[in-house]
Design a protein around this motif. Structure first.
Motif, PDB file in Angstrom:
ATOM      1  N   LEU A 208       0.829  -1.208   0.000  1.00 27.60           N
ATOM      2  CA  LEU A 208       0.000   0.000   0.000  1.00 27.60           C
ATOM      3  C   LEU A 208       0.863   1.257   0.000  1.00 27.60           C
ATOM      4  O   LEU A 208       0.603   2.211  -0.745  1.00 27.60           O
ATOM      5  CB  LEU A 208      -0.927  -0.012   1.226  1.00 27.60           C
ATOM      6  N   LEU A 209       1.905   1.265   0.824  1.00 17.66           N
ATOM      7  CA  LEU A 209       2.763   2.438   0.952  1.00 17.66           C
ATOM      8  C   LEU A 209       3.676   2.630  -0.260  1.00 17.66           C
ATOM      9  O   LEU A 209       3.727   3.710  -0.851  1.00 17.66           O
ATOM     10  CB  LEU A 209       3.611   2.308   2.213  1.00 17.66           C
ATOM     11  N   ILE A 210       4.357   1.551  -0.640  1.00 14.96           N
ATOM     12  CA  ILE A 210       5.353   1.648  -1.705  1.00 14.96           C
ATOM     13  C   ILE A 210       4.699   1.891  -3.063  1.00 14.96           C
ATOM     14  O   ILE A 210       5.211   2.685  -3.867  1.00 14.96           O
ATOM     15  CB  ILE A 210       6.230   0.383  -1.755  1.00 14.96           C
ATOM     16  N   SER A 211       3.581   1.223  -3.338  1.00 10.87           N
ATOM     17  CA  SER A 211       2.923   1.405  -4.635  1.00 10.87           C
ATOM     18  C   SER A 211       2.472   2.849  -4.810  1.00 10.87           C
ATOM     19  O   SER A 211       2.631   3.440  -5.880  1.00 10.87           O
ATOM     20  CB  SER A 211       1.728   0.462  -4.762  1.00 10.87           C
ATOM     21  N   GLU A 302       0.401  11.526   1.294  1.00 14.11           N
ATOM     22  CA  GLU A 302       1.219  11.527   2.512  1.00 14.11           C
ATOM     23  C   GLU A 302       2.611  10.983   2.231  1.00 14.11           C
ATOM     24  O   GLU A 302       2.827  10.219   1.304  1.00 14.11           O
ATOM     25  CB  GLU A 302       0.545  10.673   3.594  1.00 14.11           C
ATOM     26  N   SER A 303       3.548  11.376   3.056  1.00 14.72           N
ATOM     27  CA  SER A 303       4.922  10.916   2.904  1.00 14.72           C
ATOM     28  C   SER A 303       5.029   9.454   3.312  1.00 14.72           C
ATOM     29  O   SER A 303       4.061   8.837   3.756  1.00 14.72           O
ATOM     30  CB  SER A 303       5.865  11.766   3.763  1.00 14.72           C
ATOM     31  N   VAL A 304       6.240   8.913   3.162  1.00 16.03           N
ATOM     32  CA  VAL A 304       6.463   7.502   3.510  1.00 16.03           C
ATOM     33  C   VAL A 304       6.629   7.310   5.011  1.00 16.03           C
ATOM     34  O   VAL A 304       6.909   6.200   5.465  1.00 16.03           O
ATOM     35  CB  VAL A 304       7.699   6.943   2.769  1.00 16.03           C
ATOM     36  N   GLY A 305       6.463   8.374   5.775  1.00 15.81           N
ATOM     37  CA  GLY A 305       6.530   8.258   7.226  1.00 15.81           C
ATOM     38  C   GLY A 305       7.928   8.286   7.786  1.00 15.81           C
ATOM     39  O   GLY A 305       8.141   7.841   8.919  1.00 15.81           O
ATOM     40  N   LEU A 306       8.895   8.785   7.014  1.00 13.86           N
ATOM     41  CA  LEU A 306      10.277   8.894   7.477  1.00 13.86           C
ATOM     42  C   LEU A 306      10.624  10.354   7.742  1.00 13.86           C
ATOM     43  O   LEU A 306      10.231  11.239   6.979  1.00 13.86           O
ATOM     44  CB  LEU A 306      11.247   8.323   6.432  1.00 13.86           C
ATOM     45  N   HIS A 307      11.368  10.591   8.797  1.00 12.70           N
ATOM     46  CA  HIS A 307      11.807  11.952   9.103  1.00 12.70           C
ATOM     47  C   HIS A 307      12.793  12.409   8.024  1.00 12.70           C
ATOM     48  O   HIS A 307      13.570  11.607   7.497  1.00 12.70           O
ATOM     49  CB  HIS A 307      12.481  11.975  10.483  1.00 12.70           C
ATOM     50  N   PRO A 308      12.784  13.719   7.670  1.00 17.83           N
ATOM     51  CA  PRO A 308      13.719  14.212   6.646  1.00 17.83           C
ATOM     52  C   PRO A 308      15.175  13.847   6.905  1.00 17.83           C
ATOM     53  O   PRO A 308      15.920  13.550   5.968  1.00 17.83           O
ATOM     54  CB  PRO A 308      13.516  15.736   6.713  1.00 17.83           C
TER      55      PRO A 308
END
Length: 351
Positions: A208-211, A302-308
């Motif tokens: 779901l996230l990567i696609s 939305e972003s991938v949920g990783l901090h910059p």
């Protein structure tokens, strides 16, 4: 000692693992040649599978759905071959012809800058460090420009030396798409029953996230490429289509991509007419602001949920390990690892 089915099962798994390791080690050179097209085929099949699934919903056999998608892709490729590709090829050939001229112009520009630096010698002793710093950085810029041109030329020739790989990729992709359910069942059956549901749940979250991230980034890259080409044509920069293509592809890399994509345009503009370089920088800055404020939030979401900070670190590590390819896949891999760790921690807490 009692030997039951469980002991026999573990012994069989261990024995097969050892045999597999020996086989992989003995045939490692052949495997490294076959592995790249196989991995690229899996990636393309993964990206195209939702489209095939969507077409199959209209009671169309899966093989026909795959053929429809392939026909559509072939039509796009032929359209690009007759429209965009000739212009890029022409510009690439002209760029190769002009590289000696540009190198001479860059050398003359460096000589003029060095002659200006000589005047720093007449400054007070306190400013001697300024001369050394400027000279050192100019040498670094010169080395970077030479290596940049060399890398582009090497990459162009590498494409033609891997034609067999390019032929295998669409063939493998076709079978991965046609028999997707078959491969999916085989992979699920290989998983232990005890952890099968957990692995499937993790795989769904990663999918779901990567696609969403990959497909969104590709659309954004295409939009940035088109805007870059339009802006460079407006400023009347040579090789607008080639530079715009590079800008679009490099935009897939977060943070560093826009900088990498703008460098060729600025260099070409600087060698043509220094004032144009300022307009190129302004144009790329505006395009990146449009991309980050309007296009990406609407398409990627939305972003991938990783901090910059984490994104920058994984990009640096990816670049150190595998160069540009490593930077392209660094963020999706890091996001997948984060999801796996999250599920493991959640399971430990529950237990």
């Amino acid at each position: 000692m009692k030997i039951n089915k469980k002991h026999f099962y573990y012994f069989s798994i261990g024995f097969i693992g050892v045999i597999l390791f020996i086989f992989l080690y003995n045939f490692r050179n052949i495997i490294w040649q076959v592995l790249p097209p196989l991995l690229w085929s899996i990636l393309f099949a993964y990206l195209l599978n939702p489209i095939v699934n969507q077409i199959s919903k209209y009671n169309i056999p899966r093989i026909w759905s795959v053929l429809i998608v392939y026909s559509f892709l072939i039509a796009i490729i032929f359209f690009m071959l007759f429209t965009l590709t000739p212009k890029i090829s022409k510009e690439m050939g002209r760029l190769i012809d002009l590289i000696p001229i540009y190198s001479r112009q860059a050398g003359e520009l460096m000589n003029r800058i060095y002659s200006k630096i000589d005047q720093i010698e007449y400054l007070p002793p306190e400013f001697i460090g300024v001369e050394e710093a400027i000279t050192e950085n100019l040498i670094r810029i010169q080395v970077y420009l030479v290596s940049f041109v060399k890398n582009i030329t090497t990459s162009i020739f590498n494409v033609f030396t891997h034609l067999i790989t390019l032929v295998l990729i669409p063939v493998f992709t076709f079978y991965f798409l046609k028999d997707a359910s078959y491969f999916k069942k085989k992979i699920i059956l290989l998983l232990p029953k005890s952890g099968r549901s957990s692995v499937i749940e993790i795989a769904k979250d990663i999918d779901l996230l990567i696609s969403r991230f990959i497909r969104g980034q590709l659309i954004v890259a295409a939009a940035v490429g088109i805007l870059s080409i339009a802006a460079l044509l407006l400023i009347r920069i040579e090789f607008a289509f080639l530079i715009g293509f590079i800008a679009g592809v490099s935009n897939v890399i977060p943070y560093f991509g826009p900088i990498i994509g703008s460098i060729p345009g600025v260099i070409i503009a600087l060698l043509d007419e220094p004032s144009k370089a300022i307009w190129v920088i302004i144009a790329f800055t505006i395009i990146q602001q449009i991309e980050s404020a309007i296009i990406s939030p609407k398409i990627v979401g939305e972003s991938v949920g990783l901090h910059p900070i984490m994104v920058i670190l994984v990009l640096i590590v990816g670049n150190m390990l595998y160069g540009i390819i490593g930077m392209l896949f660094a963020v999706p891999i890091a996001a997948s690892v984060k999801i796996i760790c999250h599920h493991i921690i959640e399971r430990i807490v529950r237990s």
